[in-house]
Design a protein around this motif. Structure first.
Motif, PDB file in Angstrom:
ATOM      1  N   LEU A  15     -16.276 -49.045  -7.720  1.00  0.00           N
ATOM      2  CA  LEU A  15     -15.015 -49.030  -6.990  1.00  0.00           C
ATOM      3  C   LEU A  15     -14.774 -47.703  -6.284  1.00  0.00           C
ATOM      4  O   LEU A  15     -14.540 -47.668  -5.070  1.00  0.00           O
ATOM      5  CB  LEU A  15     -13.837 -49.314  -7.945  1.00  0.00           C
ATOM      6  CG  LEU A  15     -13.797 -50.675  -8.621  1.00  0.00           C
ATOM      7  CD1 LEU A  15     -12.592 -50.766  -9.551  1.00  0.00           C
ATOM      8  CD2 LEU A  15     -13.756 -51.784  -7.582  1.00  0.00           C
ATOM      9  N   TYR A  16     -14.832 -46.599  -7.036  1.00  0.00           N
ATOM     10  CA  TYR A  16     -14.441 -45.312  -6.449  1.00  0.00           C
ATOM     11  C   TYR A  16     -14.947 -44.185  -7.346  1.00  0.00           C
ATOM     12  O   TYR A  16     -15.121 -44.369  -8.554  1.00  0.00           O
ATOM     13  CB  TYR A  16     -12.919 -45.236  -6.338  1.00  0.00           C
ATOM     14  CG  TYR A  16     -12.401 -44.048  -5.564  1.00  0.00           C
ATOM     15  CD1 TYR A  16     -12.531 -43.977  -4.173  1.00  0.00           C
ATOM     16  CD2 TYR A  16     -11.775 -42.992  -6.206  1.00  0.00           C
ATOM     17  CE1 TYR A  16     -12.055 -42.896  -3.465  1.00  0.00           C
ATOM     18  CE2 TYR A  16     -11.292 -41.894  -5.502  1.00  0.00           C
ATOM     19  CZ  TYR A  16     -11.439 -41.858  -4.129  1.00  0.00           C
ATOM     20  OH  TYR A  16     -10.962 -40.786  -3.428  1.00  0.00           O
ATOM     21  N   ILE A  85     -15.786 -41.882 -12.303  1.00  0.00           N
ATOM     22  CA  ILE A  85     -16.321 -43.064 -11.621  1.00  0.00           C
ATOM     23  C   ILE A  85     -15.530 -44.272 -12.101  1.00  0.00           C
ATOM     24  O   ILE A  85     -15.413 -44.501 -13.302  1.00  0.00           O
ATOM     25  CB  ILE A  85     -17.814 -43.282 -11.927  1.00  0.00           C
ATOM     26  CG1 ILE A  85     -18.643 -42.067 -11.488  1.00  0.00           C
ATOM     27  CG2 ILE A  85     -18.325 -44.547 -11.235  1.00  0.00           C
ATOM     28  CD1 ILE A  85     -20.093 -42.154 -11.901  1.00  0.00           C
ATOM     29  N   ARG A  86     -14.981 -45.029 -11.184  1.00  0.00           N
ATOM     30  CA  ARG A  86     -14.222 -46.221 -11.528  1.00  0.00           C
ATOM     31  C   ARG A  86     -15.041 -47.452 -11.155  1.00  0.00           C
ATOM     32  O   ARG A  86     -15.607 -47.521 -10.066  1.00  0.00           O
ATOM     33  CB  ARG A  86     -12.888 -46.234 -10.780  1.00  0.00           C
ATOM     34  CG  ARG A  86     -12.051 -44.995 -11.042  1.00  0.00           C
ATOM     35  CD  ARG A  86     -10.852 -44.923 -10.136  1.00  0.00           C
ATOM     36  NE  ARG A  86     -10.172 -43.645 -10.276  1.00  0.00           N
ATOM     37  CZ  ARG A  86      -9.095 -43.280  -9.585  1.00  0.00           C
ATOM     38  NH1 ARG A  86      -8.575 -44.111  -8.706  1.00  0.00           N
ATOM     39  NH2 ARG A  86      -8.543 -42.104  -9.765  1.00  0.00           N
ATOM     40  N   ILE A 123     -23.026 -39.621  -6.378  1.00  0.00           N
ATOM     41  CA  ILE A 123     -22.074 -40.704  -6.139  1.00  0.00           C
ATOM     42  C   ILE A 123     -20.879 -40.182  -5.345  1.00  0.00           C
ATOM     43  O   ILE A 123     -20.415 -40.817  -4.392  1.00  0.00           O
ATOM     44  CB  ILE A 123     -21.605 -41.334  -7.465  1.00  0.00           C
ATOM     45  CG1 ILE A 123     -22.713 -42.203  -8.058  1.00  0.00           C
ATOM     46  CG2 ILE A 123     -20.340 -42.167  -7.264  1.00  0.00           C
ATOM     47  CD1 ILE A 123     -22.342 -42.885  -9.362  1.00  0.00           C
ATOM     48  N   VAL A 124     -20.368 -39.009  -5.734  1.00  0.00           N
ATOM     49  CA  VAL A 124     -19.228 -38.426  -5.017  1.00  0.00           C
ATOM     50  C   VAL A 124     -19.607 -38.121  -3.571  1.00  0.00           C
ATOM     51  O   VAL A 124     -18.835 -38.374  -2.642  1.00  0.00           O
ATOM     52  CB  VAL A 124     -18.741 -37.147  -5.734  1.00  0.00           C
ATOM     53  CG1 VAL A 124     -17.656 -36.451  -4.901  1.00  0.00           C
ATOM     54  CG2 VAL A 124     -18.196 -37.491  -7.109  1.00  0.00           C
ATOM     55  N   SER A 135     -23.394 -48.588  -0.232  1.00  0.00           N
ATOM     56  CA  SER A 135     -22.910 -49.298  -1.419  1.00  0.00           C
ATOM     57  C   SER A 135     -24.026 -49.515  -2.433  1.00  0.00           C
ATOM     58  O   SER A 135     -23.802 -49.417  -3.646  1.00  0.00           O
ATOM     59  CB  SER A 135     -22.292 -50.638  -1.022  1.00  0.00           C
ATOM     60  OG  SER A 135     -23.243 -51.464  -0.378  1.00  0.00           O
ATOM     61  N   PHE A 136     -25.249 -49.782  -1.948  1.00  0.00           N
ATOM     62  CA  PHE A 136     -26.381 -49.971  -2.856  1.00  0.00           C
ATOM     63  C   PHE A 136     -26.722 -48.652  -3.555  1.00  0.00           C
ATOM     64  O   PHE A 136     -27.054 -48.630  -4.736  1.00  0.00           O
ATOM     65  CB  PHE A 136     -27.598 -50.481  -2.096  1.00  0.00           C
ATOM     66  CG  PHE A 136     -27.414 -51.843  -1.503  1.00  0.00           C
ATOM     67  CD1 PHE A 136     -27.541 -52.984  -2.291  1.00  0.00           C
ATOM     68  CD2 PHE A 136     -27.113 -51.993  -0.163  1.00  0.00           C
ATOM     69  CE1 PHE A 136     -27.368 -54.238  -1.757  1.00  0.00           C
ATOM     70  CE2 PHE A 136     -26.939 -53.252   0.387  1.00  0.00           C
ATOM     71  CZ  PHE A 136     -27.065 -54.379  -0.416  1.00  0.00           C
ATOM     72  N   ARG A 137     -26.647 -47.555  -2.802  1.00  0.00           N
ATOM     73  CA  ARG A 137     -26.982 -46.252  -3.362  1.00  0.00           C
ATOM     74  C   ARG A 137     -26.013 -45.878  -4.486  1.00  0.00           C
ATOM     75  O   ARG A 137     -26.422 -45.434  -5.563  1.00  0.00           O
ATOM     76  CB  ARG A 137     -26.951 -45.202  -2.252  1.00  0.00           C
ATOM     77  CG  ARG A 137     -27.483 -43.836  -2.676  1.00  0.00           C
ATOM     78  CD  ARG A 137     -27.602 -42.893  -1.490  1.00  0.00           C
ATOM     79  NE  ARG A 137     -28.566 -43.378  -0.521  1.00  0.00           N
ATOM     80  CZ  ARG A 137     -28.250 -43.847   0.687  1.00  0.00           C
ATOM     81  NH1 ARG A 137     -26.994 -43.903   1.071  1.00  0.00           N
ATOM     82  NH2 ARG A 137     -29.185 -44.269   1.508  1.00  0.00           N
ATOM     83  N   MET A 138     -24.709 -46.058  -4.247  1.00  0.00           N
ATOM     84  CA  MET A 138     -23.713 -45.687  -5.256  1.00  0.00           C
ATOM     85  C   MET A 138     -23.827 -46.575  -6.490  1.00  0.00           C
ATOM     86  O   MET A 138     -23.724 -46.101  -7.617  1.00  0.00           O
ATOM     87  CB  MET A 138     -22.308 -45.765  -4.645  1.00  0.00           C
ATOM     88  CG  MET A 138     -22.053 -44.673  -3.623  1.00  0.00           C
ATOM     89  SD  MET A 138     -20.332 -44.557  -3.074  1.00  0.00           S
ATOM     90  CE  MET A 138     -20.149 -46.122  -2.238  1.00  0.00           C
TER      91      MET A 138
END
Length: 299
Positions: A15-16, A85-86, A123-124, A135-138
């Motif tokens: 999500l975030y 990380i959410r 991720i950040v 999106s795939f990377r995160m």
């Protein structure tokens, strides 16, 4: 459902993610968390209460915060810094005992592995990327972190404890239509996240700086306004406006600590046209005005 089947079927929805820095006076008010979280503590200490259990976290620890829990936080040292990380999961994970008992993930995991710390940082960094594979990377980094936590937790349970966990898991789902019995065992009734509400939550997280448009949200998920408000409250414990306000306040607090932006500009960036109203809302949430919050953190 065996542990291996559960792991194979589990799908994580990123999500975030963001980095936060808070002074020792920072307090996060008691709230129900509508998503799961992983927090890598990079500096300082904090007291975190999850469903009544008090935990002190410190540098080089990863905290798992279960979806649906009630959480309260208080920083104990200046410059309390963490990456959060959410995420949500395709399998309902509201039971705080499911992760530690079924997957081996503990509430606190010691982590001095540079590679895992790097995944959190990546991720950040990736969330601001405009590449097609963002999106795939995160999600990939999130799953690598999760793999590390599962590996760290492997072997913690004895065979007898694992068997007991299996029996409790089966009993919980066998009696999922008997909420009174579940409540008597001090367990939360299962509440599967409605995919429509999950879509709204994800949209609000990514667009919390925009004006709240309930009609748009209703059209997105084909729900009436009354149904949307009722279901959103059921699944998050908050109204849409309360939920988005919380996101805005957390973003504003981070900007106050990490930038020299004018308070009026920060207010505008997080969705408040009136800086005076923003200041009142900030003080209501943090117990101190934005200017004082920034000043204390830099003393």
């Amino acid at each position: 459902m065996s542990e291996q089947v559960l792991r194979n079927s589990l799908r994580l929805n990123f999500l975030y993610a963001d980095k936060y820095i808070f002074p020792s006076m920072w307090i996060y008010p008691r709230n129900r968390v509508p998503y799961s979280m992983l927090r890598l503590i990079q500096n300082g200490k904090a007291r975190i209460t999850i469903d009544g259990e008090e935990i002190v976290v410190q540098k080089n620890q990863i905290l798992y915060v279960p979806q649906g829990c009630e959480m309260h936080c208080q920083a104990l040292e200046d410059d309390f810094t963490f990456i959060s990380i959410r995420f949500t999961a395709a399998i309902p994970l509201y039971d705080t005992e499911l992760w530690p008992e079924r997957l081996g993930i503990q509430k606190i995991t010691e982590c001095d592995e540079p590679e895992i710390h790097e995944y959190f940082e990546r991720i950040v960094s990736a969330k601001t990327s405009s590449t097609a594979g963002k999106s795939f990377r995160m999600r990939g980094y999130l799953e690598l972190i999760m793999a590390y936590l599962v590996d760290c937790g492997a072997g913690i349970l004895s065979d007898a404890e694992a068997k007991l966990a299996e029996e409790r898991y089966r009993e919980q789902y066998k009696n999922r239509h008997l909420p009174n019995q579940i409540a008597q065992r001090n367990m939360k009734p299962e509440l599967k996240m409605d995919t429509r509400i999950q879509s709204v939550v994800e949209y609000l997280i990514m667009h919390h700086d925009k004006s709240l448009n309930i009609q748009l949200l209703c059209e997105m998920v084909s729900l009436s306004e009354s149904s949307l408000r009722r279901l959103f409250k059921e699944h998050t414990g908050k109204s849409p406006s309360e939920f988005i306000n919380e996101l805005r306040m957390m973003t504003a607090a981070r900007r106050l600590l990490e930038t020299d932006d004018r308070i009026s500009d920060i207010a505008s960036k997080v969705g408040y046209d009136d800086p005076n109203y923003f200041a009142r809302m900030f003080k209501l949430n943090f117990g101190i005005a934005p200017r004082g919050y920034r000043s204390i953190s830099r003393e």
